[in-house]
Design an enzyme around this catalytic site. Sequence first.
Site, PDB file in Angstrom:
ATOM      1  N   ARG A   1       0.834  -1.198   0.000  1.00 57.73           N
ATOM      2  CA  ARG A   1       0.000   0.000   0.000  1.00 57.73           C
ATOM      3  C   ARG A   1       0.872   1.252   0.000  1.00 57.73           C
ATOM      4  NH1 ARG A   1      -5.262  -1.316   1.622  1.00 57.73           N
ATOM      5  NH2 ARG A   1      -5.395  -3.324   2.716  1.00 57.73           N
TER       6      ARG A   1
ATOM      7  N   GLY B   1      -1.730  -1.607   7.151  1.00 56.48           N
ATOM      8  CA  GLY B   1      -2.486  -2.746   6.657  1.00 56.48           C
ATOM      9  C   GLY B   1      -3.983  -2.506   6.569  1.00 56.48           C
TER      10      GLY B   1
ATOM     11  N   THR C   1       1.438 -10.582   5.884  1.00 52.18           N
ATOM     12  CA  THR C   1       0.650  -9.984   4.807  1.00 52.18           C
ATOM     13  C   THR C   1      -0.853 -10.010   5.051  1.00 52.18           C
ATOM     14  OG1 THR C   1       0.966 -12.102   3.678  1.00 52.18           O
ATOM     15  CG2 THR C   1       2.333 -10.270   2.967  1.00 52.18           C
TER      16      THR C   1
ATOM     17  N   GLY D   1     -21.514 -12.597  10.907  1.00 52.72           N
ATOM     18  CA  GLY D   1     -20.356 -12.555  11.774  1.00 52.72           C
ATOM     19  C   GLY D   1     -20.061 -11.140  12.236  1.00 52.72           C
TER      20      GLY D   1
ATOM     21  N   LEU E   1     -22.225  -7.671  11.170  1.00 55.90           N
ATOM     22  CA  LEU E   1     -23.071  -7.063  12.200  1.00 55.90           C
ATOM     23  C   LEU E   1     -22.614  -5.657  12.552  1.00 55.90           C
ATOM     24  CD1 LEU E   1     -23.704 -10.125  14.543  1.00 55.90           C
ATOM     25  CD2 LEU E   1     -25.130  -9.250  12.676  1.00 55.90           C
TER      26      LEU E   1
ATOM     27  N   VAL F   1     -27.237 -17.451   0.424  1.00 54.44           N
ATOM     28  CA  VAL F   1     -27.413 -16.717  -0.826  1.00 54.44           C
ATOM     29  C   VAL F   1     -26.903 -17.585  -1.963  1.00 54.44           C
ATOM     30  CG1 VAL F   1     -26.640 -14.715  -2.154  1.00 54.44           C
ATOM     31  CG2 VAL F   1     -27.279 -14.450   0.255  1.00 54.44           C
TER      32      VAL F   1
ATOM     33  N   HIS G   1      -5.028  -7.861  17.444  1.00 51.49           N
ATOM     34  CA  HIS G   1      -4.242  -7.967  18.672  1.00 51.49           C
ATOM     35  C   HIS G   1      -3.536  -9.314  18.788  1.00 51.49           C
ATOM     36  CE1 HIS G   1      -8.573  -8.580  19.362  1.00 51.49           C
ATOM     37  NE2 HIS G   1      -8.251  -9.537  20.213  1.00 51.49           N
TER      38      HIS G   1
ATOM     39  N   HIS H   1     -18.106   1.278  42.977  1.00 55.13           N
ATOM     40  CA  HIS H   1     -19.565   1.407  42.818  1.00 55.13           C
ATOM     41  C   HIS H   1     -19.925   2.880  42.614  1.00 55.13           C
ATOM     42  CE1 HIS H   1     -23.853   0.837  43.506  1.00 55.13           C
ATOM     43  NE2 HIS H   1     -23.813   1.888  44.338  1.00 55.13           N
TER      44      HIS H   1
END
Length: 471
Positions: free
Chosen positions: A36, A41, A145, A186, A190, A241, A327, A450
Amino acid sequence: MADSFDVIVIGTGPGGYVCAIRAAQLGMKVAVVEKRATHGGTCLNIGCIPSKALLYASDVFEEAGHTFEALGIKVNKPKLDLAAMMTHKSSVVDDNVNGIAYLFKKNKITDYIGLGTITAPGEVTVTGDDGKKTKLNAKHIVIATGSDSASIPGVALEIDEKTVVSSTGALELEKVPGHLVVVGGGVIGLELGSVWRRLGAKVTVVEFLDHILGSMDLDMSKQFLRILKKQGIEFMLSSKVTAVEKKGRKQLVTVEHAAGEADSETLEADVVLVSTGRVPYTKGLGLEAVGVTLDERGRVVTDGHFKTNIDGIYAIGDVIAGPMLAHKAEDEGVALAELIAGKAGHVNYGVIPSVVYTEPEVASVGQTEEELKADGVDYKVGKFPFSANGRARAMNATDGFAKVLADAKTDRVLGVHIVGKGAGDLIHEAAVLMEFGGSSEDMARTCHAHPTMSEAVKEAALAVEKRQIHL
């Protein structure tokens, strides 16, 4: 004459750039190669970062239009300036990718822009956009990659990033679609479906499984499905689908239901988002030529120390086995750099959190109930709803629950699953506890401020022994 380095990292996503920085910190001469024009990435450029910018902006937009009045705040109906929202997203991306460039400079890392190809063990050829080739040598070459969007299995279609889009195009739409059909229930589908639903689109999610969020805890998946339906997202579960055809300015999406071929229907969509997962990206790396082994899913095969079958060539992140999470790649990058330097690098794959950045958020770490049952583990469950949490009530954020799974004999926490506001931050209490082999008793006896949302996690830990206080 080729430029020589100790380490060459191909790919500067979260795994690659972190690996390069850690290797430089350990005194190695490091080069990175990125195809890029900017570093970072998929995650920083067209994935995690821009999607979170739109998730936050769209959530604030929805709050202003639907929840402010309940808090005693009266405002006129908010007006969407989509172009300005996209400008915000782009500025966030720019700040992050510029930050990576700064870190490379700070750590004296040499960067090359172009396609990196491993032409021999210890040798990488970088081909720039102008066709110019530069040879680099290094004792250690790291493949980082990442991955690319997968298509719909068995369906021929052209992803034009305008009306049939991957996650990349879904972050760049110039107007709110009237009807967005999301293929795949997934995380990506969502999250992006939530963005456009908040901004005014009708959203229909088509999912092959009988539940959403794939392998996440089923109890959590069911609760989250109810929440999303209440928000207005429509779902077709146990459906697939089978065709996407262009008709004028619309896309006709043929959906086949579990009952069989006769039980099918056609949806008319303005935009179709294909979010059926991701596949490892190894195009142009020259792996076959140098003999690097790939598995049946196209992933680079590595041993327990990220080594491929070819000496001096390693791989980390989405391109190898394991969850495709930024991560996870970062931790692997640090561990590999330390291993190359002769230190004890390690990644605990049993304690890698996963987060869905919708509203409310969904977060998990460790094993699910389904996995524990399959493994024959005797376990106990503690659950606590946010509807019984004082801070959640104060914020009108009572959807969801915290759930703790603990070994029935040792009480060691085996998994924690949270649906609720801020779940992505709350989950790290559990991650730290599990990293040190903590028990539900440890969590339950730790004093929590609290009123906070985190008290629900403590109460869930108390509930393992059925001694929750506020329920």
